[in-house]
Design a protein around this motif. Sequence first.
Motif, PDB file in Angstrom:
ATOM      1  N   GLU A 132       0.771  -1.353  -0.008  1.00  0.00           N
ATOM      2  CA  GLU A 132      -0.077  -0.082   0.001  1.00  0.00           C
ATOM      3  C   GLU A 132       0.846   1.142   0.035  1.00  0.00           C
ATOM      4  O   GLU A 132       1.697   1.483   0.988  1.00  0.00           O
ATOM      5  CB  GLU A 132      -0.825  -0.023   1.213  1.00  0.00           C
ATOM      6  CG  GLU A 132      -2.160   0.976   1.240  1.00  0.00           C
ATOM      7  CD  GLU A 132      -1.937   2.116   0.990  1.00  0.00           C
ATOM      8  OE1 GLU A 132      -2.347   2.898  -0.067  1.00  0.00           O
ATOM      9  OE2 GLU A 132      -1.228   2.793   2.010  1.00  0.00           O
ATOM     10  N   PRO A 133       0.890   2.039  -0.932  1.00  0.00           N
ATOM     11  CA  PRO A 133       1.889   3.200  -1.249  1.00  0.00           C
ATOM     12  C   PRO A 133       1.817   4.356   0.074  1.00  0.00           C
ATOM     13  O   PRO A 133       2.985   4.751   0.370  1.00  0.00           O
ATOM     14  CB  PRO A 133       1.475   3.764  -2.474  1.00  0.00           C
ATOM     15  CG  PRO A 133      -0.048   3.317  -2.732  1.00  0.00           C
ATOM     16  CD  PRO A 133      -0.153   2.206  -2.071  1.00  0.00           C
ATOM     17  N   VAL A 134       0.766   4.562   0.742  1.00  0.00           N
ATOM     18  CA  VAL A 134       0.762   5.554   1.550  1.00  0.00           C
ATOM     19  C   VAL A 134       1.334   4.839   2.835  1.00  0.00           C
ATOM     20  O   VAL A 134       2.183   5.591   3.503  1.00  0.00           O
ATOM     21  CB  VAL A 134      -0.786   5.816   1.736  1.00  0.00           C
ATOM     22  CG1 VAL A 134      -0.668   7.102   3.067  1.00  0.00           C
ATOM     23  CG2 VAL A 134      -1.347   6.586   0.514  1.00  0.00           C
ATOM     24  N   LEU A 135       0.974   3.741   3.106  1.00  0.00           N
ATOM     25  CA  LEU A 135       1.576   3.049   4.316  1.00  0.00           C
ATOM     26  C   LEU A 135       3.027   3.009   4.226  1.00  0.00           C
ATOM     27  O   LEU A 135       3.872   3.070   5.086  1.00  0.00           O
ATOM     28  CB  LEU A 135       0.868   1.750   4.887  1.00  0.00           C
ATOM     29  CG  LEU A 135       1.536   1.254   6.076  1.00  0.00           C
ATOM     30  CD1 LEU A 135       1.023   1.980   7.132  1.00  0.00           C
ATOM     31  CD2 LEU A 135       0.821  -0.316   6.266  1.00  0.00           C
ATOM     32  N   LYS A 136       3.460   2.829   3.110  1.00  0.00           N
ATOM     33  CA  LYS A 136       4.928   2.472   2.757  1.00  0.00           C
ATOM     34  C   LYS A 136       5.744   3.725   3.009  1.00  0.00           C
ATOM     35  O   LYS A 136       6.947   3.740   3.502  1.00  0.00           O
ATOM     36  CB  LYS A 136       5.067   1.901   1.291  1.00  0.00           C
ATOM     37  CG  LYS A 136       6.511   1.559   0.968  1.00  0.00           C
ATOM     38  CD  LYS A 136       6.744   0.932  -0.406  1.00  0.00           C
ATOM     39  CE  LYS A 136       6.308  -0.401  -0.627  1.00  0.00           C
ATOM     40  NZ  LYS A 136       7.072  -1.216   0.051  1.00  0.00           N
ATOM     41  N   ASP A 137       5.074   4.644   2.457  1.00  0.00           N
ATOM     42  CA  ASP A 137       5.509   6.019   2.644  1.00  0.00           C
ATOM     43  C   ASP A 137       5.750   6.405   4.296  1.00  0.00           C
ATOM     44  O   ASP A 137       6.708   6.890   4.733  1.00  0.00           O
ATOM     45  CB  ASP A 137       4.935   7.112   2.097  1.00  0.00           C
ATOM     46  CG  ASP A 137       5.783   8.562   2.096  1.00  0.00           C
ATOM     47  OD1 ASP A 137       6.466   8.783   1.336  1.00  0.00           O
ATOM     48  OD2 ASP A 137       5.154   9.384   3.017  1.00  0.00           O
ATOM     49  N   ILE A 138       4.686   6.332   5.013  1.00  0.00           N
ATOM     50  CA  ILE A 138       4.812   6.519   6.386  1.00  0.00           C
ATOM     51  C   ILE A 138       5.552   5.890   6.979  1.00  0.00           C
ATOM     52  O   ILE A 138       6.371   6.302   7.992  1.00  0.00           O
ATOM     53  CB  ILE A 138       3.214   6.293   6.981  1.00  0.00           C
ATOM     54  CG1 ILE A 138       2.116   7.350   6.254  1.00  0.00           C
ATOM     55  CG2 ILE A 138       3.217   6.356   8.581  1.00  0.00           C
ATOM     56  CD1 ILE A 138       0.702   6.789   6.661  1.00  0.00           C
ATOM     57  N   CYS A 139       5.841   4.347   6.916  1.00  0.00           N
ATOM     58  CA  CYS A 139       6.849   3.607   7.615  1.00  0.00           C
ATOM     59  C   CYS A 139       8.376   3.869   7.104  1.00  0.00           C
ATOM     60  O   CYS A 139       9.024   3.905   8.238  1.00  0.00           O
ATOM     61  CB  CYS A 139       6.509   2.086   7.226  1.00  0.00           C
ATOM     62  SG  CYS A 139       4.757   1.702   7.888  1.00  0.00           S
ATOM     63  N   HIS A 140       8.549   4.271   5.987  1.00  0.00           N
ATOM     64  CA  HIS A 140       9.701   4.896   5.613  1.00  0.00           C
ATOM     65  C   HIS A 140      10.143   6.139   6.500  1.00  0.00           C
ATOM     66  O   HIS A 140      11.319   6.011   7.007  1.00  0.00           O
ATOM     67  CB  HIS A 140       9.942   4.917   4.169  1.00  0.00           C
ATOM     68  CG  HIS A 140      11.064   5.517   3.465  1.00  0.00           C
ATOM     69  ND1 HIS A 140      12.479   4.742   3.575  1.00  0.00           N
ATOM     70  CD2 HIS A 140      11.578   6.890   3.214  1.00  0.00           C
ATOM     71  CE1 HIS A 140      13.367   5.327   3.395  1.00  0.00           C
ATOM     72  NE2 HIS A 140      12.796   6.784   2.884  1.00  0.00           N
ATOM     73  N   ARG A 141       9.245   7.046   6.530  1.00  0.00           N
ATOM     74  CA  ARG A 141       9.595   8.075   7.316  1.00  0.00           C
ATOM     75  C   ARG A 141       9.718   7.975   8.865  1.00  0.00           C
ATOM     76  O   ARG A 141      10.848   8.282   9.461  1.00  0.00           O
ATOM     77  CB  ARG A 141       8.317   8.987   7.284  1.00  0.00           C
ATOM     78  CG  ARG A 141       8.085   9.746   5.689  1.00  0.00           C
ATOM     79  CD  ARG A 141       6.990  10.606   5.441  1.00  0.00           C
ATOM     80  NE  ARG A 141       6.596  10.824   4.144  1.00  0.00           N
ATOM     81  CZ  ARG A 141       7.152  12.141   3.837  1.00  0.00           C
ATOM     82  NH1 ARG A 141       7.442  13.047   4.546  1.00  0.00           N
ATOM     83  NH2 ARG A 141       6.655  12.363   2.678  1.00  0.00           N
ATOM     84  N   ILE A 142       8.905   7.050   9.393  1.00  0.00           N
ATOM     85  CA  ILE A 142       9.121   6.583  10.855  1.00  0.00           C
ATOM     86  C   ILE A 142      10.362   5.748  11.026  1.00  0.00           C
ATOM     87  O   ILE A 142      10.991   6.198  12.159  1.00  0.00           O
ATOM     88  CB  ILE A 142       7.749   5.776  11.242  1.00  0.00           C
ATOM     89  CG1 ILE A 142       6.578   6.909  11.087  1.00  0.00           C
ATOM     90  CG2 ILE A 142       7.971   5.455  12.668  1.00  0.00           C
ATOM     91  CD1 ILE A 142       5.083   5.887  11.733  1.00  0.00           C
ATOM     92  N   ALA A 143      10.557   4.927  10.291  1.00  0.00           N
ATOM     93  CA  ALA A 143      11.813   4.147  10.445  1.00  0.00           C
ATOM     94  C   ALA A 143      12.994   5.164  10.354  1.00  0.00           C
ATOM     95  O   ALA A 143      13.934   4.937  11.325  1.00  0.00           O
ATOM     96  CB  ALA A 143      12.044   3.047   9.208  1.00  0.00           C
ATOM     97  N   GLY A 144      13.235   6.107   9.545  1.00  0.00           N
ATOM     98  CA  GLY A 144      14.139   7.326   9.629  1.00  0.00           C
ATOM     99  C   GLY A 144      14.198   7.875  10.852  1.00  0.00           C
ATOM    100  O   GLY A 144      15.454   8.250  11.484  1.00  0.00           O
ATOM    101  N   ASP A 145      13.052   8.412  11.145  1.00  0.00           N
ATOM    102  CA  ASP A 145      12.845   8.996  12.427  1.00  0.00           C
ATOM    103  C   ASP A 145      13.470   8.279  13.731  1.00  0.00           C
ATOM    104  O   ASP A 145      14.372   8.824  14.711  1.00  0.00           O
ATOM    105  CB  ASP A 145      11.582   9.532  13.053  1.00  0.00           C
ATOM    106  CG  ASP A 145      11.135  10.871  12.069  1.00  0.00           C
ATOM    107  OD1 ASP A 145      11.903  11.493  11.516  1.00  0.00           O
ATOM    108  OD2 ASP A 145       9.806  11.182  12.113  1.00  0.00           O
ATOM    109  N   GLU A 146      12.985   6.942  13.890  1.00  0.00           N
ATOM    110  CA  GLU A 146      13.595   6.146  15.058  1.00  0.00           C
ATOM    111  C   GLU A 146      15.041   5.886  15.047  1.00  0.00           C
ATOM    112  O   GLU A 146      15.607   5.757  15.985  1.00  0.00           O
ATOM    113  CB  GLU A 146      12.683   4.719  15.043  1.00  0.00           C
ATOM    114  CG  GLU A 146      11.351   4.892  14.817  1.00  0.00           C
ATOM    115  CD  GLU A 146      10.563   5.485  16.115  1.00  0.00           C
ATOM    116  OE1 GLU A 146      11.338   6.082  17.009  1.00  0.00           O
ATOM    117  OE2 GLU A 146       9.516   5.275  16.235  1.00  0.00           O
TER     118      GLU A 146
END
Length: 270
Positions: A132-146
């Motif tokens: 799912e493209p939106v979730l993929k984008d969100i998780c990519h951003r969160i992984a970077g933050d973490e």
Amino acid sequence: MDDIPWDRFDRSRVDPDILRVIKAAAMVERNAADYTAYLRNVFTDDAYFSDMAAHWEDEEVQHGDALGRWAEMADPSFDYRDAFRRFREGYQIQLDATESIRGSRTGELIARCIVETGTSSFYSALRDATDEPVLKDICHRIAGDEFRHFKMFYTHMQKYLERENVPTWKRILVALSRIKESEDDELSYAYHCGNFPEGTPYDRKTANLAYAARAFSLYRPPHVERASNMVLKAAGISPQGRFGRFFGAMMWRYIASRSRRMSEELKAAA
């Protein structure tokens, strides 16, 4: 939140099992205020750390809100705010502590590094598992933050390590104990509140199995290898060399074995 491409949401690519996991993750992320209050009590005379913790809290809450909004798009019957209310009413950490439960400020920061290791690898695994493209984008951003949060806590830990001179064996014990705590009530209860109607009796064992079986199945060797390296670094052990490779291999073997076992238990329970 405005940077996320919400208009690209594709309901046909929503995985029901991943959706269940996201509902739980959203509430745990949003619950950062309590942890910030605890950390400020522990580091009461460290103004720089208090400011840093406030920034960390803002980002964690934003993570929860982004995941919660996505979950509501994926499941219109899901009420993120109401589920979070139920979660808050049933799960709270001790906020009156004035010293770290880890025995030292170094230990507290090691524990925070372990948490950020877990979340960084978890959202990386989610990103790679979803189509799912939106979730993929969100998780990519969160992984970077973490991952940046890990570096933030790790860098600050060095400051206290010089003062407190915590030996490596104690750092290892703190790291292992915090890993073990990942199986406490927080994620299980968040899963319960996110996936069961209000009034449903909470069964910790059932909720823990349902969450963990789905979450563990997301991991692949590269995610575990990176997490292994971060754990060793936080514990004061070089991830390079023979021991690092051995530890990473054992960590992957454990996760893969547990994922298979829990998936079988979940199928049997269903």
